[in-house]
Design an enzyme around this catalytic site. Structure first.
Site, mmCIF file in Angstrom:
data_model
loop_
_atom_site.group_PDB
_atom_site.id
_atom_site.type_symbol
_atom_site.label_atom_id
_atom_site.label_comp_id
_atom_site.label_asym_id
_atom_site.label_seq_id
_atom_site.Cartn_x
_atom_site.Cartn_y
_atom_site.Cartn_z
ATOM 1 N N LYS A 52 7.401 18.732 7.650
ATOM 2 C CA LYS A 52 8.233 17.809 6.846
ATOM 3 C C LYS A 52 7.436 17.265 5.655
ATOM 4 C CE LYS A 52 8.775 13.399 8.403
ATOM 5 N NZ LYS A 52 8.321 12.397 7.416
ATOM 6 N N CYS A 147 10.488 4.906 7.818
ATOM 7 C CA CYS A 147 10.257 4.368 9.152
ATOM 8 C C CYS A 147 9.781 2.924 9.068
ATOM 9 C CB CYS A 147 9.208 5.206 9.867
ATOM 10 S SG CYS A 147 9.798 6.851 10.255
ATOM 11 N N ARG A 152 4.744 -1.175 3.618
ATOM 12 C CA ARG A 152 4.743 0.036 2.796
ATOM 13 C C ARG A 152 4.955 -0.256 1.299
ATOM 14 N NH1 ARG A 152 7.336 4.962 6.091
ATOM 15 N NH2 ARG A 152 5.552 6.044 5.251
ATOM 16 N N ILE A 154 4.273 -0.168 -2.886
ATOM 17 C CA ILE A 154 4.139 0.972 -3.805
ATOM 18 C C ILE A 154 3.280 0.612 -5.019
ATOM 19 C CG2 ILE A 154 6.267 2.137 -3.081
ATOM 20 C CD1 ILE A 154 7.566 1.034 -5.690
ATOM 21 N N ASP A 155 2.443 -0.437 -4.859
ATOM 22 C CA ASP A 155 1.617 -0.883 -5.988
ATOM 23 C C ASP A 155 0.724 0.236 -6.533
ATOM 24 O OD1 ASP A 155 0.496 -1.496 -3.284
ATOM 25 O OD2 ASP A 155 -1.312 -1.788 -4.468
ATOM 26 N N ILE A 367 -4.079 1.917 9.941
ATOM 27 C CA ILE A 367 -3.411 2.220 8.663
ATOM 28 C C ILE A 367 -2.172 1.365 8.401
ATOM 29 C CG2 ILE A 367 -2.467 4.101 7.224
ATOM 30 C CD1 ILE A 367 -4.700 5.689 8.280
HETATM 31 N N1 EPU Z 1 -0.466 1.625 0.583
HETATM 32 C C1 EPU Z 1 -0.573 0.557 -0.267
HETATM 33 N N2 EPU Z 1 -0.024 0.673 -1.511
HETATM 34 C C2 EPU Z 1 0.612 1.798 -1.907
HETATM 35 C C3 EPU Z 1 0.715 2.893 -1.032
HETATM 36 C C4 EPU Z 1 0.162 2.780 0.217
HETATM 37 O O1 EPU Z 1 -1.136 -0.477 0.073
HETATM 38 O O2 EPU Z 1 1.086 1.837 -3.048
HETATM 39 C C5 EPU Z 1 -1.030 1.502 1.953
HETATM 40 C C6 EPU Z 1 0.054 1.571 3.040
HETATM 41 O O3 EPU Z 1 0.662 0.321 3.242
HETATM 42 C C7 EPU Z 1 -0.764 2.024 4.226
HETATM 43 C C8 EPU Z 1 -1.808 2.969 3.575
HETATM 44 O O4 EPU Z 1 -1.835 2.631 2.208
HETATM 45 O O5 EPU Z 1 -1.440 0.933 4.787
HETATM 46 C C9 EPU Z 1 -1.505 4.438 3.732
HETATM 47 O O6 EPU Z 1 -0.166 4.697 3.344
HETATM 48 P P1 EPU Z 1 0.251 6.084 2.682
HETATM 49 O O7 EPU Z 1 0.696 5.828 1.294
HETATM 50 O O8 EPU Z 1 -0.802 7.115 2.904
HETATM 51 O O9 EPU Z 1 1.519 6.486 3.535
HETATM 52 P P2 EPU Z 1 2.734 7.289 2.960
HETATM 53 O O10 EPU Z 1 2.259 8.214 1.926
HETATM 54 O O11 EPU Z 1 3.837 6.357 2.667
HETATM 55 C C10 EPU Z 1 2.592 9.404 4.491
HETATM 56 C C11 EPU Z 1 3.531 10.077 5.459
HETATM 57 C C12 EPU Z 1 3.629 9.246 6.726
HETATM 58 C C13 EPU Z 1 2.243 9.066 7.319
HETATM 59 C C14 EPU Z 1 1.297 8.444 6.278
HETATM 60 C C15 EPU Z 1 -0.140 8.320 6.733
HETATM 61 C C16 EPU Z 1 5.101 11.223 4.019
HETATM 62 C C17 EPU Z 1 6.476 11.323 3.473
HETATM 63 N N3 EPU Z 1 4.839 10.212 4.842
HETATM 64 O O12 EPU Z 1 3.186 8.124 4.229
HETATM 65 O O13 EPU Z 1 4.434 9.990 7.626
HETATM 66 O O14 EPU Z 1 2.302 8.237 8.450
HETATM 67 O O15 EPU Z 1 1.314 9.244 5.077
HETATM 68 O O16 EPU Z 1 -0.637 9.557 7.066
HETATM 69 O O17 EPU Z 1 4.249 12.069 3.733
HETATM 70 C C18 EPU Z 1 6.050 10.338 9.292
HETATM 71 O O18 EPU Z 1 6.035 11.542 8.990
HETATM 72 O O19 EPU Z 1 6.660 9.896 10.295
HETATM 73 C C19 EPU Z 1 5.333 9.388 8.443
HETATM 74 C C20 EPU Z 1 5.552 8.080 8.525
#
Ligand code: EPU
Length: 459
Positions: A52, A147, A152, A154-155, A367
């Site tokens: 995915k 989820c 989460r 997006i900064d 995380i």
């Molecule tokens: N974070 C920030 N600011 C941001 C972005 C992230 O503070 O702008 C923080 C988040 O709050 C978190 C950390 O950085 O504490 C890591 O978040 P990350 O951005 O890596 O997560 P994501 O990209 O939103 C992806 C997967 C998730 C998976 C995480 C960690 C996708 C679509 N989603 O999320 O997958 O848990 O990486 O590996 O690729 C799932 O498949 O069920 C799922 C939740």
């Protein structure tokens, strides 16, 4: 606009709204599972689908192509349907060419506004923002959902877009990001304070059409990122260092796929989900179509704990596991970490494992701050768990879990409930299966195939 890491009030409001939406939706399909009461009876072969979290960035990357782009091994799940609808609503032509194979043409894109309802349900929608901004100079979108595992923010995305010369505005709860008429994103040096997977993907893709050189430091190392970068390079992109913590992208023109087809790699999280299920409930199980080398942390931990695992090139075999009593498996502490460490996505599933083995194990989610939300339900099933804080729990095993009625809050925790209810004694009901359908294809059919007594009741 100045973007802060967390706007606490907005984030917790958003969290409560999401949680309410989950409860509102729980009248839909449900699963009935008859537990094995701790017996290791599952047997057979289960094949892993395409990932995915590789398919979502790949479909987003279609915006960077001239004359179409073809992707195969796409999993048959709800998040993919949603991403395809998002693309179609922008004006892309998405054609299903064969089972799991799509051809996407984005030359006639008419809109740069992401559909609000769909984006609010899917975090992966954010990856589209970078490519739309890079190709068309503008994008608008709501705060993405997904989820319920924490705020989460997006900064990191918004700050990076600003570094690349874009202006970020928040209009009526929607972000509008633009670079101005006839201008392009500029290459920039980006450092992620926190490693972000979709952030790395979004900015790597945006850099492909930006002017000049973009460098991403403290980038995520997930294998799906390098896999996609290698393909994009074969189509004309200039990306170096994907798969390491520094990625350099030299911007250029639209990409051209020619006859190349991008094959989505196997889902290492799905493979890991089946492996943890097998470790607790299978005698002999073959997990096929996967890549064990991308699952090192999980495989090593389970092997150290005493699970009889054999690795082959594209297969993982659990052999004669029925002879081993779960209570004789060694206890282990789990601390989640960015790839290649122990994946946060498998943390809740591992919690079920820890309820079945002897001793006290500490589980530390580093995380996401809301990813231990399932704990109360496990305690309700009979697990012996002490909640230390929002990131840490102590699990004492072994305990006999009992069947219960459950509601999932997040995709992976919902699969953890599947494992818990399969291990448990008696019947369980899992409500609100929209999460499982978002990420695991035809789950009841595939689990029935290895001996799970599972039935979907249509809502
Ligand atoms: N974070 C920030 N600011 C941001 C972005 C992230 O503070 O702008 C923080 C988040 O709050 C978190 C950390 O950085 O504490 C890591 O978040 P990350 O951005 O890596 O997560 P994501 O990209 O939103 C992806 C997967 C998730 C998976 C995480 C960690 C996708 C679509 N989603 O999320 O997958 O848990 O990486 O590996 O690729 C799932 O498949 O069920 C799922 C939740």
């Amino acid at each position: 606009m100045k973007v802060k890491n967390t706007d606490n009030i907005n984030n917790s409001l958003r969290y409560l709204q999401q949680k309410k939406a989950v409860f509102d939706e729980n009248k839909k399909d449900k699963f009935i599972i008859e537990g094995l009461g701790g017996k290791k009876k599952l047997n057979g072969k289960i094949a892993v689908a395409g990932a995915k979290n590789a398919a979502l960035p790949a479909l987003s990357a279609s915006i960077l192509f001239r004359n179409g782009f073809c992707v195969s091994n796409i999993p048959n799940i709800k998040d993919i349907d949603s991403m395809n609808i998002l693309l179609e609503k922008l004006g892309a032509i998405v054609k299903k060419q064969a089972e799991k194979k799509y051809h996407i043409v984005t030359d006639e894109i008419k809109s740069v506004a992401l559909d609000i309802e769909i984006s609010k349900k899917m975090r992966g929608s954010i990856i589209l923002t970078g490519v739309l901004l890079a190709r068309f100079g503008k994008v608008s979108f709501p705060h993405p959902g997904g989820c319920i595992i924490g705020a989460r923010p997006i900064d990191a995305f918004l700050n990076s877009f600003q570094k690349m010369g874009a202006k970020v505005q928040n209009r009526n709860g929607k972000y509008v990001v633009s670079v101005g008429k006839n201008k392009k994103l500029k290459g920039a040096k980006i450092f992620f304070n926190k490693i972000t997977v979709t952030g790395t993907e979004t900015l790597m893709l945006a850099g492909i059409l930006a002017k000049g050189r973009t460098v991403i430091e403290n980038a995520a190392l997930e294998p799906e990122i390098k896999h996609l970068a290698d393909f994009l390079n074969s189509c004309g992109a200039k990306i170096r260092g994907a798969g390491t913590s520094t990625i350099e992208i030299i911007g250029g023109n639209l990409l051209s796929a020619g006859n190349r087809v991008y094959k989505i790699p196997p889902d290492r999280i799905e493979a890991g989900s089946f492996l943890i299920l097998g470790a607790l409930s299978a005698d002999n199980l073959e997990i096929t179509d996967c890549d064990p080398k991308h699952m090192r942390a999980l495989i090593n931990i389970l092997k150290d704990s005493g699970v009889p695992i054999i690795e082959e090139k594209n297969k993982i075999i659990i052999k004669d596991n029925g002879k081993i009593k779960n209570k004789h498996l060694k206890c282990i502490d789990i601390k989640t970490h960015e790839y290649p460490g122990f994946p946060t996505d498998l943390q809740s599933l591992m919690a079920i494992y820890l309820t079945q083995i002897s001793g006290e194990s500490l589980l530390f989610e580093t995380i996401f701050e809301g990813r231990l939300n399932y704990t109360d339900d496990l305690i309700n099933m009979g697990a012996n768990i002490i909640i230390i804080d929002t990131h840490r729990i102590m699990i004492k095993g072994p305990t006999q879990l009992k069947g219960r009625e459950l509601i999932g809050n997040d995709l992976r925790a919902e699969f953890a409930f599947f494992i818990a209810t399969i291990v448990a004694k008696g019947k369980s009901v899992i409500n609100n299966v929209r999460y499982i359908d978002r990420g695991y294809e035809r789950i009841e059919e595939r689990l029935s195939g290895i001996g799970v007594n599972i039935q979907r009741i249509k809502g």
